[in-house]
Design a protein around this motif. Structure first.
Motif, PDB file in Angstrom:
ATOM      1  N   ALA A 106      35.068  41.424  31.949  1.00 24.97           N
ATOM      2  CA  ALA A 106      33.680  40.997  31.801  1.00 24.97           C
ATOM      3  C   ALA A 106      32.781  42.222  31.714  1.00 24.97           C
ATOM      4  O   ALA A 106      33.054  43.252  32.333  1.00 24.97           O
ATOM      5  N   GLY A 107      31.714  42.118  30.955  1.00 25.38           N
ATOM      6  CA  GLY A 107      30.768  43.215  30.845  1.00 25.38           C
ATOM      7  C   GLY A 107      29.541  42.792  30.080  1.00 25.38           C
ATOM      8  O   GLY A 107      29.585  41.882  29.251  1.00 25.38           O
ATOM      9  N   PHE A 108      28.422  43.433  30.395  1.00 28.90           N
ATOM     10  CA  PHE A 108      27.194  43.139  29.672  1.00 28.90           C
ATOM     11  C   PHE A 108      26.304  44.373  29.729  1.00 28.90           C
ATOM     12  O   PHE A 108      26.540  45.329  30.474  1.00 28.90           O
ATOM     13  N   GLY A 109      25.269  44.370  28.939  1.00 26.87           N
ATOM     14  CA  GLY A 109      24.312  45.459  28.915  1.00 26.87           C
ATOM     15  C   GLY A 109      22.975  44.965  28.432  1.00 26.87           C
ATOM     16  O   GLY A 109      22.785  43.778  28.150  1.00 26.87           O
TER      17      GLY A 109
ATOM     18  N   THR B 238      26.163  44.511  38.300  1.00 25.42           N
ATOM     19  CA  THR B 238      25.173  45.563  38.087  1.00 25.42           C
ATOM     20  C   THR B 238      23.933  45.247  38.904  1.00 25.42           C
ATOM     21  O   THR B 238      23.472  44.106  38.924  1.00 25.42           O
ATOM     22  N   ASN B 239      23.425  46.286  39.586  1.00 26.76           N
ATOM     23  CA  ASN B 239      22.150  46.141  40.280  1.00 26.76           C
ATOM     24  C   ASN B 239      21.036  46.416  39.279  1.00 26.76           C
ATOM     25  O   ASN B 239      20.896  47.537  38.785  1.00 26.76           O
ATOM     26  N   LEU B 240      20.275  45.384  38.981  1.00 23.44           N
ATOM     27  CA  LEU B 240      19.194  45.481  38.006  1.00 23.44           C
ATOM     28  C   LEU B 240      17.871  45.636  38.757  1.00 23.44           C
ATOM     29  O   LEU B 240      17.517  44.795  39.588  1.00 23.44           O
TER      30      LEU B 240
ATOM     31  N   LYS C 158      25.659  39.357  38.057  1.00 17.34           N
ATOM     32  CA  LYS C 158      27.113  39.272  37.992  1.00 17.34           C
ATOM     33  C   LYS C 158      27.538  38.492  36.752  1.00 17.34           C
ATOM     34  O   LYS C 158      26.814  37.614  36.271  1.00 17.34           O
ATOM     35  N   LEU C 159      28.766  38.820  36.285  1.00 17.54           N
ATOM     36  CA  LEU C 159      29.342  38.071  35.176  1.00 17.54           C
ATOM     37  C   LEU C 159      30.853  37.993  35.350  1.00 17.54           C
ATOM     38  O   LEU C 159      31.505  39.015  35.606  1.00 17.54           O
ATOM     39  N   ASN C 160      31.373  36.756  35.236  1.00 13.94           N
ATOM     40  CA  ASN C 160      32.815  36.520  35.115  1.00 13.94           C
ATOM     41  C   ASN C 160      33.057  35.803  33.788  1.00 13.94           C
ATOM     42  O   ASN C 160      32.173  35.118  33.271  1.00 13.94           O
ATOM     43  N   ILE C 161      34.265  35.984  33.267  1.00 15.62           N
ATOM     44  CA  ILE C 161      34.621  35.244  32.051  1.00 15.62           C
ATOM     45  C   ILE C 161      35.942  34.515  32.278  1.00 15.62           C
ATOM     46  O   ILE C 161      36.781  34.955  33.077  1.00 15.62           O
ATOM     47  N   LEU C 162      36.099  33.395  31.577  1.00 12.57           N
ATOM     48  CA  LEU C 162      37.323  32.597  31.625  1.00 12.57           C
ATOM     49  C   LEU C 162      38.024  32.739  30.277  1.00 12.57           C
ATOM     50  O   LEU C 162      37.447  32.437  29.223  1.00 12.57           O
ATOM     51  N   GLY C 163      39.282  33.238  30.307  1.00 11.30           N
ATOM     52  CA  GLY C 163      40.042  33.363  29.079  1.00 11.30           C
ATOM     53  C   GLY C 163      40.733  32.065  28.723  1.00 11.30           C
ATOM     54  O   GLY C 163      40.895  31.164  29.556  1.00 11.30           O
ATOM     55  N   ASN C 164      41.194  31.988  27.467  1.00 12.14           N
ATOM     56  CA  ASN C 164      41.862  30.753  27.054  1.00 12.14           C
ATOM     57  C   ASN C 164      43.285  30.663  27.610  1.00 12.14           C
ATOM     58  O   ASN C 164      44.004  29.712  27.321  1.00 12.14           O
ATOM     59  N   ASN C 165      43.665  31.660  28.428  1.00 12.08           N
ATOM     60  CA  ASN C 165      44.935  31.555  29.157  1.00 12.08           C
ATOM     61  C   ASN C 165      44.731  30.958  30.540  1.00 12.08           C
ATOM     62  O   ASN C 165      45.663  30.913  31.338  1.00 12.08           O
ATOM     63  N   GLY C 166      43.497  30.556  30.858  1.00 16.58           N
ATOM     64  CA  GLY C 166      43.209  29.962  32.153  1.00 16.58           C
ATOM     65  C   GLY C 166      42.874  30.965  33.233  1.00 16.58           C
ATOM     66  O   GLY C 166      42.649  30.584  34.380  1.00 16.58           O
ATOM     67  N   CYS C 167      42.853  32.261  32.919  1.00 19.73           N
ATOM     68  CA  CYS C 167      42.567  33.305  33.906  1.00 19.73           C
ATOM     69  C   CYS C 167      41.071  33.602  33.941  1.00 19.73           C
ATOM     70  O   CYS C 167      40.385  33.563  32.915  1.00 19.73           O
ATOM     71  N   VAL C 168      40.601  33.931  35.161  1.00 16.82           N
ATOM     72  CA  VAL C 168      39.218  34.333  35.371  1.00 16.82           C
ATOM     73  C   VAL C 168      39.197  35.833  35.641  1.00 16.82           C
ATOM     74  O   VAL C 168      39.988  36.345  36.441  1.00 16.82           O
ATOM     75  N   SER C 169      38.299  36.524  34.975  1.00 17.12           N
ATOM     76  CA  SER C 169      38.232  37.980  35.110  1.00 17.12           C
ATOM     77  C   SER C 169      37.711  38.396  36.470  1.00 17.12           C
ATOM     78  O   SER C 169      37.168  37.583  37.235  1.00 17.12           O
ATOM     79  N   ASP C 170      37.877  39.683  36.757  1.00 14.05           N
ATOM     80  CA  ASP C 170      37.161  40.256  37.886  1.00 14.05           C
ATOM     81  C   ASP C 170      35.669  40.188  37.601  1.00 14.05           C
ATOM     82  O   ASP C 170      35.231  40.056  36.456  1.00 14.05           O
ATOM     83  N   THR C 171      34.879  40.300  38.665  1.00 10.74           N
ATOM     84  CA  THR C 171      33.428  40.197  38.528  1.00 10.74           C
ATOM     85  C   THR C 171      32.834  41.532  38.101  1.00 10.74           C
ATOM     86  O   THR C 171      33.085  42.571  38.719  1.00 10.74           O
ATOM     87  N   PHE C 172      32.076  41.512  37.034  1.00 14.06           N
ATOM     88  CA  PHE C 172      31.312  42.682  36.624  1.00 14.06           C
ATOM     89  C   PHE C 172      29.940  42.582  37.277  1.00 14.06           C
ATOM     90  O   PHE C 172      29.238  41.576  37.125  1.00 14.06           O
TER      91      PHE C 172
ATOM     92  N   ALA D 196      16.714  40.547  28.104  1.00 15.07           N
ATOM     93  CA  ALA D 196      17.739  39.975  27.231  1.00 15.07           C
ATOM     94  C   ALA D 196      19.079  40.621  27.585  1.00 15.07           C
ATOM     95  O   ALA D 196      19.272  41.822  27.390  1.00 15.07           O
ATOM     96  N   PHE D 197      19.997  39.818  28.137  1.00 15.64           N
ATOM     97  CA  PHE D 197      21.330  40.305  28.499  1.00 15.64           C
ATOM     98  C   PHE D 197      22.270  40.148  27.311  1.00 15.64           C
ATOM     99  O   PHE D 197      22.335  39.083  26.691  1.00 15.64           O
ATOM    100  N   ARG D 198      23.027  41.207  26.985  1.00 13.89           N
ATOM    101  CA  ARG D 198      23.950  41.199  25.861  1.00 13.89           C
ATOM    102  C   ARG D 198      25.380  41.233  26.384  1.00 13.89           C
ATOM    103  O   ARG D 198      25.768  42.166  27.098  1.00 13.89           O
ATOM    104  N   ASP D 199      26.149  40.233  26.048  1.00 12.57           N
ATOM    105  CA  ASP D 199      27.542  40.168  26.478  1.00 12.57           C
ATOM    106  C   ASP D 199      28.354  41.261  25.786  1.00 12.57           C
ATOM    107  O   ASP D 199      28.291  41.429  24.560  1.00 12.57           O
TER     108      ASP D 199
END
Length: 636
Positions: free
Chosen positions: A218-221, A294-296, A278-292, A235-238
């Protein structure tokens, strides 16, 4: 967890594990432990079609033992089995035919023509010999410009296949390392486009823990020009990366607001502050990513503040200002100073003053934060004052005569509040004009400076002063042969005068020669060009000689009159000894100096009254030996 690029969510995605390989979590696997002679492989159960392009992203970790770590891992395409992989230098890929592999080799095998650094290559049919025709690309260093990949860190391995151009490419950490163009379907896999993909790894006599993960990061900017000063709409960009497709996004904007789409609507925060996004993503394999995470910082308005040092500000000297600006949320990174409405500096601590004219000046400060917030300007005034210019006069003088110090203000329009004298011997004075009596002669460094009524100080002036001191010394009283020349030696001054002048070769020099016919007193005056005179007297007795004159009685009773038995040698240039014996013939005194004399004691005990025998010897100026003996009476 591993998946085919053609798979859809909900399809069975369990991989096939061999040897010591095991799953660490949903998408990370250990291929070998840090133990010798191990092998492990992980294969995706569903074959992929090489007639279609793919873009796979993995995180690989080759362990942390550089130098003694081995052997490496390989990304492999093959259509043979889900249970292959062997130990040793082949990294579990060796001997697999048909196959295409991208090995990352951490052990340097001479028989395989390996380079001396950790390397990556593209090889065919399980052949890892780099001089073989099956070596399709490489070897090159695994990490661009770095010899070692066994650093304990995960590195991004990206493998891409362009089915149209038939180009296979491998990148590590975003830098292309190897590429090969080959018809994998027709030339390698016998026109069978369906292959398994997976990772193999092995250890031999040396080992490392070797791992890989399918990418689910997971990541954003924010946009490059996005400012976050309140009020701001963000505006958050994935920027998430995934091996397969991403099914869902889990946004938490840190203020209780959440969202689940890839590109959330621009978000407005209700107040300044620091928000944990915070951002997590769910893959199509059923796995959830680690949490990305950032202190904004949604910045608040800063407050500009500064202070100059305490006045006065003098003589165009530098005035260092102290920045006191503050901000509750954010980071001040720009300081805009103005002097008399002219921009002069952007640093936090400017120094004003050099070159400023005398009089009042206005200093203004406005600060900005990296979040884009701007303070109100704040203004202060300073006044530059001139420093006084002074002069000094000191005069050399004689010891025991007060030295005169005088100062002068060359800028009468700048009144003096206080003078500061230092005499050079530790004393101080605060008068404009003063006299000082030094305790001894010498050269002293006198200093003076002044403080004006406006608080400014003058420069410090320095000047040496000579305190002349004489210490006349005409020499010790002596005895000479009548009409025999006697050199006198005066000291203790610069100029000299002897009196009377009778019998002297020159009475106005330090070392005249005297011709003595009778007992004479000479007075020596030692002085400097300024005067500063002192006097001393020498008594000279005259005898016929050369001869040694010895008294016949002395009284050592402590009345300071004839307390010592001494001899006088006239015309004797080399005095040998004076010896004294008691009536028993015992030596009670022996000396080679005429000055000592006998005090009537022996070993610290007073000797009885009576007659004692003396012996004396010396040579005259002609070299003739004089030896005399006689008696002396000790009385009390």
């Amino acid at each position: 967890m591993l998946l085919s690029c053609a798979m859809a969510a909900g399809q069975s995605l369990d991989p096939y594990l061999n040897g010591v390989a095991f799953a660490e979590n949903c998408f990370c696997y250990t291929l070998t432990n840090d133990q010798p002679t191990q092998a492990g492989s992980v294969w995706n159960k569903t074959q992929i079609d090489l007639r279609q392009s793919f873009d796979f992203k993995f995180n690989v970790n080759l362990g942390s033992k550089d130098g003694t770590g081995a052997d490496g891992i390989a990304f492999v395409l093959q259509n043979i089995s889900l249970s292959i992989g062997t130990t040793g230098e082949g990294m579990g890929f060796g001997g697999v035919v048909p196959s295409i592999g991208i090995p990352i080799d951490t052990w340097q095998n001479g028989n395989q023509n390996d380079p001396s650094y950790d390397h990556i290559s593209i090889n065919r049919d399980g052949d890892v010999n780099h001089t073989s025709a099956n070596n399709l690309a490489g070897p090159v260093s695994a990490i661009d410009g770095i010899d070692n990949i066994e650093d304990g860190q995960f590195h991004v391995l990206r493998v891409t296949w362009n089915a149209t151009t038939q180009k296979l490419t491998a990148q590590i950490d975003g830098v292309e390392r190897v590429a090969a163009t080959i018809d994998m379907v027709g030339q390698v896999f016998g026109n069978n486009p369906m292959v398994y993909w997976g990772f193999t790894a092995a250890t031999g006599g040396s080992s490392n823990r070797q791992r890989f993960c399918t990418s689910l990061n997971a990541g954003f900017g924010l946009d490059a020009n996005q400012l976050t000063c309140f009020p701001a709409t963000i505006a958050f960009r994935d920027k998430s990366l995934s091996f397969g497709s991403i099914v869902k996004w889990y946004w938490d904007f840190g203020d209780g607001t959440i969202d689940s789409v890839q590109s959330p609507a621009p978000h407005t925060y209700a107040a300044p502050g620091i928000y944990r996004v915070k951002l997590n993503i769910l893959g199509n394999n059923g796995c959830v990513s680690d949490t990305f995470v950032t202190n904004l910082t949604i910045g608040s308005k800063p407050t500009a503040a500064f202070e100059p040092p305490p006045p006065p500000y003098c003589n165009e000297s530098v005035v260092p200002f102290k920045d006191l600006s503050q901000v509750q949320y954010g980071t001040i990174d720009t300081w805009e100073w103005q002097l008399d409405n002219n921009p002069v500096a952007v640093q936090p601590k400017p120094d004003f003053g050099s070159g400023l004219t005398y009089g009042a000046h206005t200093v203004k400060l406005q600060v900005r934060t990296k979040e884009g917030c701007v303070s109100d300007p704040v203004t202060q005034s300073i006044t530059m004052n001139p420093s006084p210019v002074i002069d000094m006069a000191v005069g050399d003088t004689c010891f025991r005569t007060p030295a005169q110090f005088a100062s002068n203000n060359l800028t009468p329009q700048i009144p003096i509040r206080q003078w500061y004298w230092q005499t050079g011997d530790g004393a101080r004075d605060s008068s404009a004009t003063t006299a000082y009596l030094y305790k001894k002669g010498g050269v002293y460094n006198v200093q003076v400076f002044a403080q004006a009524e406006n608080g400014c100080y003058s420069d410090t002036l320095k000047m040496p002063i000579n305190i002349f001191e004489t210490k006349a010394f005409a020499g010790n009283d002596t005895a000479v042969i009548m009409d025999h020349p006697l050199p006198l030696h005066g000291s203790g001054g610069v100029l000299y005068q002897w009196s009377p002048a009778t019998g002297l070769s020159d009475p106005n020099i330090a070392d005249p020669v005297a011709m003595i016919r009778s007992a004479t007193y000479y007075v020596l005056k030692a002085y400097t060009p300024m005067g500063c005179a002192t006097t001393d007297t020498i008594k000279i007795e005259a005898y016929k000689g050369p001869a040694i004159y010895v008294p016949n009685v002395f009284s050592p009773n402590g009345d300071n009159n004839n307390d010592r038995f001494r001899v006088k040698a006239v015309g004797i240039s080399d005095f040998s000894y004076l010896r004294i014996y008691n009536r028993y013939g015992q030596l009670v005194f022996n000396s080679t100096s005429m000055k000592d004399g006998w005090d009537g004691t022996f070993h610290g005990q007073a000797q009885p009254v009576g007659t004692y025998v003396w012996m004396v010897q010396g040579k005259d100026i002609a070299g003739q030996l004089h030896v005399q003996r006689g008696t002396v009476n000790l009385i009390r």
